[in-house]
Design an enzyme around this catalytic site. Structure first.
Site, PDB file in Angstrom:
ATOM      1  N   ALA A 173     -11.027   1.106  13.778  1.00 53.70           N
ATOM      2  CA  ALA A 173     -10.583   2.382  14.343  1.00 53.70           C
ATOM      3  C   ALA A 173     -11.264   3.587  13.689  1.00 53.70           C
ATOM      4  CB  ALA A 173      -9.065   2.504  14.208  1.00 53.70           C
ATOM      5  N   GLN A 174     -11.550   3.492  12.388  1.00 55.00           N
ATOM      6  CA  GLN A 174     -12.166   4.622  11.703  1.00 55.00           C
ATOM      7  C   GLN A 174     -13.692   4.635  11.782  1.00 55.00           C
ATOM      8  OE1 GLN A 174     -10.363   6.132   7.915  1.00 55.00           O
ATOM      9  NE2 GLN A 174      -9.145   4.284   8.118  1.00 55.00           N
ATOM     10  N   GLY A 175     -14.262   3.589  12.337  1.00 52.09           N
ATOM     11  CA  GLY A 175     -15.682   3.667  12.669  1.00 52.09           C
ATOM     12  C   GLY A 175     -16.641   2.756  11.935  1.00 52.09           C
TER      13      GLY A 175
ATOM     14  N   LYS B 167       0.295   3.830  -1.753  1.00 52.37           N
ATOM     15  CA  LYS B 167      -0.514   5.002  -2.106  1.00 52.37           C
ATOM     16  C   LYS B 167       0.251   5.867  -3.108  1.00 52.37           C
ATOM     17  CE  LYS B 167      -4.192   4.907   0.925  1.00 52.37           C
ATOM     18  NZ  LYS B 167      -3.784   3.791   1.749  1.00 52.37           N
ATOM     19  N   LEU B 168       0.736   5.221  -4.137  1.00 49.60           N
ATOM     20  CA  LEU B 168       1.562   5.918  -5.133  1.00 49.60           C
ATOM     21  C   LEU B 168       0.783   7.064  -5.761  1.00 49.60           C
ATOM     22  CD1 LEU B 168       3.048   2.713  -6.770  1.00 49.60           C
ATOM     23  CD2 LEU B 168       4.358   4.437  -5.496  1.00 49.60           C
TER      24      LEU B 168
ATOM     25  N   SER C  88     -11.315   7.437   3.098  1.00 51.64           N
ATOM     26  CA  SER C  88     -12.198   7.124   4.223  1.00 51.64           C
ATOM     27  C   SER C  88     -12.252   8.170   5.333  1.00 51.64           C
ATOM     28  CB  SER C  88     -11.759   5.790   4.852  1.00 51.64           C
ATOM     29  OG  SER C  88     -10.404   5.846   5.265  1.00 51.64           O
TER      30      SER C  88
ATOM     31  N   ASP D 198       0.846  -1.192   0.000  1.00 54.38           N
ATOM     32  CA  ASP D 198       0.000   0.000   0.000  1.00 54.38           C
ATOM     33  C   ASP D 198       0.883   1.245   0.000  1.00 54.38           C
ATOM     34  OD1 ASP D 198      -1.970   1.826   0.129  1.00 54.38           O
ATOM     35  OD2 ASP D 198      -2.585   1.378   2.189  1.00 54.38           O
TER      36      ASP D 198
END
Lengths: 218, 218
Positions: free
Chosen positions: B169-171, B58-59, B113, B56
């Protein structure tokens, strides 16, 4: 000094030592950092301690991941590059806070230099500039290949350092971005792929100077 | 299997060994890869060879830099994550060609996200989906925290694998994104920060299953 050397390849140590006296700084790219890990950046820094060192991670993630990404490089570099387009809440706000705590600068990409950027990424340039303003970025990245975008950024963010990649291999000429208002031009392959990087760097600086003398005349 | 574990922290080797039998794959993040360098990914792979391994990164760069970034990781992972928003010409076209030559998959972020994504990045979701279609991406990333975007991506790109981060964690709850059409949910801290990662992973799988049974009913 108006030249930042982009170091993305070997022999990085040799390049840094050779270029140390003539460049304003070094931009370390993901390819090199991934290959050798963060410790390598700390070693490179020692070869030219007083230059401006920038980790060009092009960070574009949620806040917690960007914060964890910069951690191993804190102390090795003076600034990190992230993408404005990820926005503030839950992303750049957290990164900016962490960098501020460590006295490290944030540089945001607001526009990109490749042809495909025009139809997508660069459509957001005004929003991206607003993000840079809100987050109080120390610097921004805008493409030397599109000087009209450099001029736009310069006019909108008069206090911010403007870094312009795209000189050389991507087609912009030394001084093009400086004339449009950039503070630094970032040059990679033109210098680092040359058999004599120091000579090419000096030539770029001379060309920048020559171009700057002309660009201010009507 | 519908669970991909995001491995961003130590003890990565222990986590991979423990989770190998229950997850579909592992997503290796920039923090870990930067800290230890690309060789570490090759070592981790050996601990669970048949899983789906995703770098990952994220290039989000010009083509030549993205190509140079993936090189040290080729062979260690099955897929790379890049940002659709950088566009095709001079960027993702070059990356896609290189990955295809090496039988490696391309996964594109089309929406993010975190809260700040809504006002900027995610405004480009339709353009990003079009980029994924043009470049024939094998997979896309769309946020579990915004299931309406997962549903949009699913409807526009029926043949593409959809990966959804933001669970825990992000919900988002396990199964939320699967119900909206995702193929895999990516779970990080909920699992990796737990004292018993295997137990939590099994619990997530059970919750996904339970949720999936309900979501298809009217």
């Amino acid at each position: 000094m108006t030249l930042v050397a982009a170091i993305d390849r070997d022999p990085a140590e040799e390049l840094v030592s050779k270029l140390c006296r003539v460049v304003a700084g070094f931009k370390l790219g993901i390819p090199l950092l991934l290959r050798y890990g963060a410790a390598y950046a700390h070693r490179l820094r020692k070869l030219c301690r007083d230059a401006l060192w920038i980790a060009d991670l092009k960070l574009a993630d949620i806040g917690s991941t960007m914060v964890a990404s910069v951690e191993p490089l804190l102390g090795a570099v003076d600034a990190f590059i992230a993408h404005a387009v990820v926005g503030v809440e839950g992303a750049l706000d957290q990164l900016a806070n962490t960098l501020e705590e460590h006295g490290t600068k944030l540089v945001l990409v607001v526009a990109m230099s490749h042809p495909g950027a025009s139809s997508l990424y660069n459509k957001l340039v005004e929003d991206n500039i607003e993000v840079a303003r809100r987050i109080r970025a120390w610097g921004v990245v805008a493409p030397a290949t599109m000087p009209e975008l450099v001029a736009l950024v310069r006019s909108r963010l008069p206090e911010v350092k403007v870094f312009s990649p795209g000189v050389g291999a991507q087609g912009a000429k030394p001084g093009d971005a400086l004339c449009a208002g950039a503070d630094y031009e970032i040059v990679g392959r033109l210098i680092t792929s040359s058999p004599d990087p120091l000579e090419v760097a000096k030539k770029v600086l001379a060309e920048q100077k020559k171009r700057l003398e002309r660009c201010w005349k009507p």
